[in-house]
Design an enzyme around this catalytic site. Structure first.
Site, PDB file in Angstrom:
ATOM      1  N   ASN A   9     -57.044 -39.649  34.366  1.00  0.00           N
ATOM      2  CA  ASN A   9     -57.250 -38.281  34.844  1.00  0.00           C
ATOM      3  C   ASN A   9     -57.910 -38.383  36.222  1.00  0.00           C
ATOM      4  O   ASN A   9     -59.108 -38.657  36.319  1.00  0.00           O
ATOM      5  CB  ASN A   9     -58.150 -37.536  33.845  1.00  0.00           C
ATOM      6  CG  ASN A   9     -58.501 -36.143  34.321  1.00  0.00           C
ATOM      7  OD1 ASN A   9     -57.973 -35.659  35.335  1.00  0.00           O
ATOM      8  ND2 ASN A   9     -59.393 -35.472  33.604  1.00  0.00           N
ATOM      9  N   LYS A  11     -58.565 -36.153  38.280  1.00  0.00           N
ATOM     10  CA  LYS A  11     -59.419 -34.992  38.580  1.00  0.00           C
ATOM     11  C   LYS A  11     -59.171 -34.489  40.007  1.00  0.00           C
ATOM     12  O   LYS A  11     -58.054 -34.575  40.497  1.00  0.00           O
ATOM     13  CB  LYS A  11     -60.888 -35.320  38.302  1.00  0.00           C
ATOM     14  CG  LYS A  11     -61.092 -35.812  36.865  1.00  0.00           C
ATOM     15  CD  LYS A  11     -62.536 -35.820  36.430  1.00  0.00           C
ATOM     16  CE  LYS A  11     -62.651 -36.333  34.996  1.00  0.00           C
ATOM     17  NZ  LYS A  11     -63.997 -36.318  34.473  1.00  0.00           N
ATOM     18  N   HIS A  96     -59.563 -29.445  28.968  1.00  0.00           N
ATOM     19  CA  HIS A  96     -60.565 -30.428  29.386  1.00  0.00           C
ATOM     20  C   HIS A  96     -61.931 -29.748  29.437  1.00  0.00           C
ATOM     21  O   HIS A  96     -62.026 -28.588  29.833  1.00  0.00           O
ATOM     22  CB  HIS A  96     -60.205 -31.023  30.752  1.00  0.00           C
ATOM     23  CG  HIS A  96     -61.051 -32.221  31.074  1.00  0.00           C
ATOM     24  ND1 HIS A  96     -62.343 -32.095  31.541  1.00  0.00           N
ATOM     25  CD2 HIS A  96     -60.801 -33.545  30.956  1.00  0.00           C
ATOM     26  CE1 HIS A  96     -62.847 -33.318  31.701  1.00  0.00           C
ATOM     27  NE2 HIS A  96     -61.941 -34.211  31.349  1.00  0.00           N
ATOM     28  N   GLU A  98     -64.292 -29.911  31.425  1.00  0.00           N
ATOM     29  CA  GLU A  98     -64.703 -29.372  32.735  1.00  0.00           C
ATOM     30  C   GLU A  98     -64.099 -27.984  32.951  1.00  0.00           C
ATOM     31  O   GLU A  98     -64.676 -27.152  33.643  1.00  0.00           O
ATOM     32  CB  GLU A  98     -64.289 -30.343  33.852  1.00  0.00           C
ATOM     33  CG  GLU A  98     -65.212 -31.555  33.881  1.00  0.00           C
ATOM     34  CD  GLU A  98     -64.571 -32.829  34.400  1.00  0.00           C
ATOM     35  OE1 GLU A  98     -63.482 -32.764  34.986  1.00  0.00           O
ATOM     36  OE2 GLU A  98     -65.184 -33.900  34.200  1.00  0.00           O
ATOM     37  N   GLU A 168     -63.452 -36.268  23.609  1.00  0.00           N
ATOM     38  CA  GLU A 168     -64.313 -36.552  24.758  1.00  0.00           C
ATOM     39  C   GLU A 168     -65.669 -35.891  24.541  1.00  0.00           C
ATOM     40  O   GLU A 168     -65.831 -34.696  24.829  1.00  0.00           O
ATOM     41  CB  GLU A 168     -63.712 -35.968  26.042  1.00  0.00           C
ATOM     42  CG  GLU A 168     -62.460 -36.646  26.528  1.00  0.00           C
ATOM     43  CD  GLU A 168     -62.279 -36.477  28.049  1.00  0.00           C
ATOM     44  OE1 GLU A 168     -62.116 -37.501  28.714  1.00  0.00           O
ATOM     45  OE2 GLU A 168     -62.314 -35.351  28.552  1.00  0.00           O
ATOM     46  N   GLY A 177     -74.076 -37.134  33.828  1.00  0.00           N
ATOM     47  CA  GLY A 177     -75.371 -37.592  34.320  1.00  0.00           C
ATOM     48  C   GLY A 177     -76.303 -38.118  33.240  1.00  0.00           C
ATOM     49  O   GLY A 177     -77.431 -38.498  33.528  1.00  0.00           O
ATOM     50  N   SER A 217     -66.619 -42.170  30.138  1.00  0.00           N
ATOM     51  CA  SER A 217     -67.190 -43.416  30.688  1.00  0.00           C
ATOM     52  C   SER A 217     -66.444 -44.681  30.262  1.00  0.00           C
ATOM     53  O   SER A 217     -67.059 -45.734  30.068  1.00  0.00           O
ATOM     54  CB  SER A 217     -68.670 -43.557  30.298  1.00  0.00           C
ATOM     55  OG  SER A 217     -69.405 -42.451  30.772  1.00  0.00           O
ATOM     56  N   GLY A 238     -61.521 -41.266  33.405  1.00  0.00           N
ATOM     57  CA  GLY A 238     -61.774 -40.474  34.601  1.00  0.00           C
ATOM     58  C   GLY A 238     -62.047 -41.364  35.802  1.00  0.00           C
ATOM     59  O   GLY A 238     -61.131 -41.888  36.440  1.00  0.00           O
TER      60      GLY A 238
HETATM   61  P1  13P Z   1     -65.128 -40.470  33.029  1.00  0.00           P
HETATM   62  O1  13P Z   1     -64.238 -41.598  32.618  1.00  0.00           O
HETATM   63  O2  13P Z   1     -65.418 -40.448  34.498  1.00  0.00           O
HETATM   64  O3  13P Z   1     -66.336 -40.367  32.172  1.00  0.00           O
HETATM   65  O4  13P Z   1     -64.300 -39.130  32.769  1.00  0.00           O
HETATM   66  C1  13P Z   1     -63.836 -38.874  31.505  1.00  0.00           C
HETATM   67  C2  13P Z   1     -62.950 -37.700  31.578  1.00  0.00           C
HETATM   68  O5  13P Z   1     -63.394 -36.587  31.751  1.00  0.00           O
HETATM   69  C3  13P Z   1     -61.499 -37.961  31.476  1.00  0.00           C
HETATM   70  O6  13P Z   1     -60.801 -36.798  31.247  1.00  0.00           O
END
Ligand code: 13P
Length: 262
Positions: A9, A11, A96, A98, A168, A177, A217, A238
């Site tokens: 992803n 982003k 997602h 976010e 997730e 964070g 992560s 991500g």
């Molecule tokens: P990270 O791998 O940066 O933690 O992001 C995970 C994510 O949101 C994938 O969709």
């Protein structure tokens, strides 16, 4: 057997045409000559790069990060399932965290998108997971059950099997964070819960078949403990997916693991 999925992803990154091209070039170089029989990659770039990413290297498929639930019409700023299909997209991330947390996406909205994706023959990858507070209150499985119910209620067995679930935990996403990642046991317990939910709401066969990914992560150091050791069917990556060599390295590690079982 279904392939182990490594989904990148990207982003809201790769800000320029040049950055998009550079990423693709690096991905092609990293993937060149690799033989991966049990692993499949998916790259979900920002919409603006979709056509640029139409010809991905072998073993990679095109994904999108979201879509609107309508096919076309008065939806300013949105991209429809039909547009994605025409751009060569096969997989679409939906719900997602976010988007749920910053854009107010509800379970009902995510469900409307799942239906639209299935109508267009796109594979929905539905993201779900609890916040840190929900975990601390010991309500993880309640939250996941609610999200599963919203995503799958009323789908046929055939439709449900096409949907991929991505667990997730919000507190484990690198940008949260917290610096925390779940243990293999934490993830395995959620996997067991999801399997049980499918057995109760569909049947045991589907519970075995539905693919469940882990996201949050993920990197090459923790790959095994966050995925196959917890019986997950793949990963949603991500930050590390911005480094094509890392992504391919993870695919090779998964392939070696799969071969070691053969
Ligand atoms: P990270 O791998 O940066 O933690 O992001 C995970 C994510 O949101 C994938 O969709």
């Amino acid at each position: 057997m279904k392939a182990f999925l490594v989904v990148g992803n990207l982003k809201m990154n790769l800000l320029t045409e040049a950055e998009g091209e550079r990423y693709l070039g690096e991905l092609k170089k990293a993937a060149y000559g690799k033989h991966l029989s049990g692993v499949q990659g998916v790259i979900a770039p920002p919409f603006i790069h979709l056509y640029r990413f139409a010809h991905l290297p072998t073993h990679f498929h095109l994904g999108a990060q979201d879509m609107h639930w309508e096919k076309s019409g008065a939806a300013t700023g949105s991209i429809s399932s039909s547009m994605l299909k025409h751009a060569g997209v096969e997989y679409v991330l939906l719900g997602h965290s976010e988007r749920r947390s910053t854009l107010g996406e509800t379970d009902a909205l995510v469900r409307a998108k799942v239906d639209a994706a299935l109508r267009e023959n796109l594979v929905p990858i539905v993201c779900l997971g609890e916040t840190r507070e929900e975990r601390e209150r010991d309500t993880t499985t309640t939250v996941i059950a609610r999200q599963l119910e919203a995503t799958f209620a009323g789908l046929s067995l055939l439709q449900a099997e096409k949907v991929i679930v991505a667990y997730e935990p919000r507190w484990a996403i690198s940008t949260s964070g917290t610096g925390l990642i779940p243990s293999t046991t934490d993830i395995f317990q959620v996997k067991v819960f999801i399997r049980k939910w499918f057995t109760e709401h569909f049947d045991a066969k589907l519970a075995e078949r539905v693919r469940v990914l882990y996201g949050g992560s993920v990197n090459s150091i923790h790959l095994g403990s966050l995925s196959w050791e917890a019986e997950m069917d793949g990963v949603l990556v991500g930050k590390e997916s911005l480094f094509p060599r890392e992504l391919v390295k993870m695919m090779e590690m998964a392939e070696r693991h799969i071969q070691s079982l053969a």
